[in-house]
Design a protein around this motif. Structure first.
Motif, mmCIF file in Angstrom:
data_model
loop_
_atom_site.group_PDB
_atom_site.id
_atom_site.type_symbol
_atom_site.label_atom_id
_atom_site.label_comp_id
_atom_site.label_asym_id
_atom_site.label_seq_id
_atom_site.Cartn_x
_atom_site.Cartn_y
_atom_site.Cartn_z
ATOM 1 N N TRP A 131 0.826 -1.209 0.000
ATOM 2 C CA TRP A 131 0.000 0.000 0.000
ATOM 3 C C TRP A 131 0.857 1.255 0.000
ATOM 4 C CZ3 TRP A 131 -3.991 -1.531 -2.097
ATOM 5 C CH2 TRP A 131 -4.590 -2.735 -1.762
ATOM 6 N N SER A 132 2.063 1.193 0.536
ATOM 7 C CA SER A 132 2.966 2.350 0.474
ATOM 8 C C SER A 132 3.366 2.648 -0.965
ATOM 9 C CB SER A 132 4.213 2.103 1.318
ATOM 10 O OG SER A 132 3.860 2.052 2.675
ATOM 11 N N TYR A 133 3.557 1.605 -1.758
ATOM 12 C CA TYR A 133 3.857 1.836 -3.171
ATOM 13 C C TYR A 133 2.657 2.446 -3.885
ATOM 14 C CZ TYR A 133 8.235 -0.685 -2.558
ATOM 15 O OH TYR A 133 9.473 -1.075 -2.138
ATOM 16 N N GLY A 134 1.446 2.067 -3.475
ATOM 17 C CA GLY A 134 0.253 2.705 -4.025
ATOM 18 C C GLY A 134 0.198 4.181 -3.691
ATOM 19 N N ILE A 135 0.557 4.513 -2.456
ATOM 20 C CA ILE A 135 0.599 5.921 -2.042
ATOM 21 C C ILE A 135 1.632 6.678 -2.865
ATOM 22 C CG2 ILE A 135 1.210 7.487 -0.140
ATOM 23 C CD1 ILE A 135 -0.045 5.366 1.763
ATOM 24 N N LEU A 136 2.803 6.086 -3.053
ATOM 25 C CA LEU A 136 3.842 6.745 -3.858
ATOM 26 C C LEU A 136 3.388 6.947 -5.302
ATOM 27 C CD1 LEU A 136 7.087 5.039 -2.515
ATOM 28 C CD2 LEU A 136 6.416 7.435 -2.257
ATOM 29 N N ALA A 137 2.679 5.962 -5.851
ATOM 30 C CA ALA A 137 2.164 6.106 -7.220
ATOM 31 C C ALA A 137 1.174 7.272 -7.294
ATOM 32 C CB ALA A 137 1.501 4.810 -7.684
ATOM 33 N N CYS A 138 0.328 7.411 -6.283
ATOM 34 C CA CYS A 138 -0.627 8.527 -6.258
ATOM 35 C C CYS A 138 0.087 9.870 -6.124
ATOM 36 C CB CYS A 138 -1.621 8.350 -5.116
ATOM 37 S SG CYS A 138 -2.801 7.024 -5.372
ATOM 38 N N ILE A 139 1.122 9.930 -5.296
ATOM 39 C CA ILE A 139 1.888 11.174 -5.152
ATOM 40 C C ILE A 139 2.543 11.529 -6.475
ATOM 41 C CG2 ILE A 139 3.861 12.268 -4.004
ATOM 42 C CD1 ILE A 139 3.167 10.536 -1.527
ATOM 43 N N ALA A 140 3.104 10.540 -7.148
ATOM 44 C CA ALA A 140 3.728 10.792 -8.457
ATOM 45 C C ALA A 140 2.686 11.298 -9.446
ATOM 46 C CB ALA A 140 4.390 9.512 -8.975
ATOM 47 N N PHE A 141 1.490 10.683 -9.453
ATOM 48 C CA PHE A 141 0.426 11.136 -10.345
ATOM 49 C C PHE A 141 0.001 12.561 -10.006
ATOM 50 C CE2 PHE A 141 -4.095 11.721 -11.228
ATOM 51 C CZ PHE A 141 -4.109 11.497 -12.597
ATOM 52 N N GLY A 142 -0.156 12.862 -8.731
ATOM 53 C CA GLY A 142 -0.544 14.212 -8.322
ATOM 54 C C GLY A 142 0.487 15.249 -8.707
ATOM 55 N N THR A 143 1.756 14.896 -8.604
ATOM 56 C CA THR A 143 2.828 15.813 -9.010
ATOM 57 C C THR A 143 2.798 16.017 -10.520
ATOM 58 O OG1 THR A 143 4.161 15.038 -7.157
ATOM 59 C CG2 THR A 143 5.318 16.198 -8.916
ATOM 60 N N TRP A 144 2.580 14.939 -11.268
ATOM 61 C CA TRP A 144 2.516 15.029 -12.727
ATOM 62 C C TRP A 144 1.346 15.904 -13.165
ATOM 63 C CZ3 TRP A 144 -1.130 12.500 -16.072
ATOM 64 C CH2 TRP A 144 -0.811 12.617 -17.428
ATOM 65 N N THR A 145 0.173 15.709 -12.557
ATOM 66 C CA THR A 145 -0.989 16.513 -12.948
ATOM 67 C C THR A 145 -0.807 17.970 -12.559
ATOM 68 O OG1 THR A 145 -2.192 15.938 -10.926
ATOM 69 C CG2 THR A 145 -2.623 14.594 -12.885
ATOM 70 N N ALA A 146 -0.116 18.226 -11.452
ATOM 71 C CA ALA A 146 0.151 19.619 -11.067
ATOM 72 C C ALA A 146 1.034 20.285 -12.111
ATOM 73 C CB ALA A 146 0.819 19.671 -9.694
ATOM 74 N N GLY A 147 2.018 19.557 -12.609
ATOM 75 C CA GLY A 147 2.885 20.100 -13.657
ATOM 76 C C GLY A 147 2.116 20.366 -14.941
ATOM 77 N N ARG A 148 1.214 19.452 -15.287
ATOM 78 C CA ARG A 148 0.392 19.642 -16.497
ATOM 79 C C ARG A 148 -0.532 20.851 -16.343
ATOM 80 N NH1 ARG A 148 -0.644 15.796 -20.468
ATOM 81 N NH2 ARG A 148 -2.803 16.473 -20.418
ATOM 82 N N ARG A 149 -1.137 20.997 -15.155
ATOM 83 C CA ARG A 149 -2.005 22.153 -14.922
ATOM 84 C C ARG A 149 -1.213 23.459 -15.015
ATOM 85 N NH1 ARG A 149 -4.643 19.079 -11.331
ATOM 86 N NH2 ARG A 149 -3.354 19.684 -9.596
ATOM 87 N N ARG A 150 -0.006 23.431 -14.463
ATOM 88 C CA ARG A 150 0.840 24.622 -14.485
ATOM 89 C C ARG A 150 1.255 24.953 -15.913
ATOM 90 N NH1 ARG A 150 3.747 23.263 -10.465
ATOM 91 N NH2 ARG A 150 5.155 21.942 -11.649
ATOM 92 N N ASP A 151 1.589 23.936 -16.727
ATOM 93 C CA ASP A 151 2.018 24.154 -18.108
ATOM 94 C C ASP A 151 0.884 24.645 -19.004
ATOM 95 O OD1 ASP A 151 4.531 23.357 -17.362
ATOM 96 O OD2 ASP A 151 4.334 21.312 -18.169
#
Length: 145
Positions: free
Chosen positions: A121-141
């Motif tokens: 489940w920690s790897y699931g959390i890390l995957a979600c954090i990575a996705f959230g960071t990626w979407t934040a970058g896309r929103r910013r771009d």
């Protein structure tokens, strides 16, 4: 040193590397929810390593306390930001807390099962954090200037 201990050390190094990379990226390039959740997850991971008793016969109440505190932080962030990936992070953290409780309630559930569950489940959390960071970058771009 036992062969099983070497595997545990290798897994700890891999998970630390992933946690530092993903959470560091979230704190550097993510939006506010990604930064908060990344910082909370990394603090939780490091705190867990510091207080872990490595007792294979008893539940570790210190780890449970850290995981409950982390769950509360994740839920609080999720309620404030209303992003789907933060809800998933909270759900994964809730499963980790439920796994702790399962070990305390049912003696047939072993500590090793708990540790495997926490890792998954920690790897699931890390995957979600990575996705959230990626979407934040896309929103910013794609934000209008």
């Amino acid at each position: 040193m036992k062969p099983g201990a070497i595997v545990v050390q290798i897994h700890t190094l891999i998970s630390l590397t992933l946690a530092v990379l993903i959470c560091g990226l979230a704190m550097w390039r993510g939006d506010q929810p990604a930064r908060w959740i990344g910082a909370a997850f990394l603090a939780s991971w490091l705190g867990s390593q510091l207080i872990n008793q490595r007792d294979s016969s008893n539940a570790d109440y210190g780890l449970l306390a850290i995981d409950i505190a982390t769950l509360v932080v994740f839920v609080w962030i999720s309620m404030r930001t209303r992003r789907l990936w933060t809800v998933l992070v909270s759900a994964f953290a809730a499963i980790v807390v439920a796994s702790h409780i399962a070990v305390m309630i049912d003696l047939r559930v072993t500590i090793n099962t708990l540790k495997a569950s926490m890792a998954i489940w920690s790897y699931g959390i890390l995957a979600c954090i990575a996705f959230g960071t990626w979407t934040a970058g896309r929103r910013r771009d794609h934000a209008p200037s």
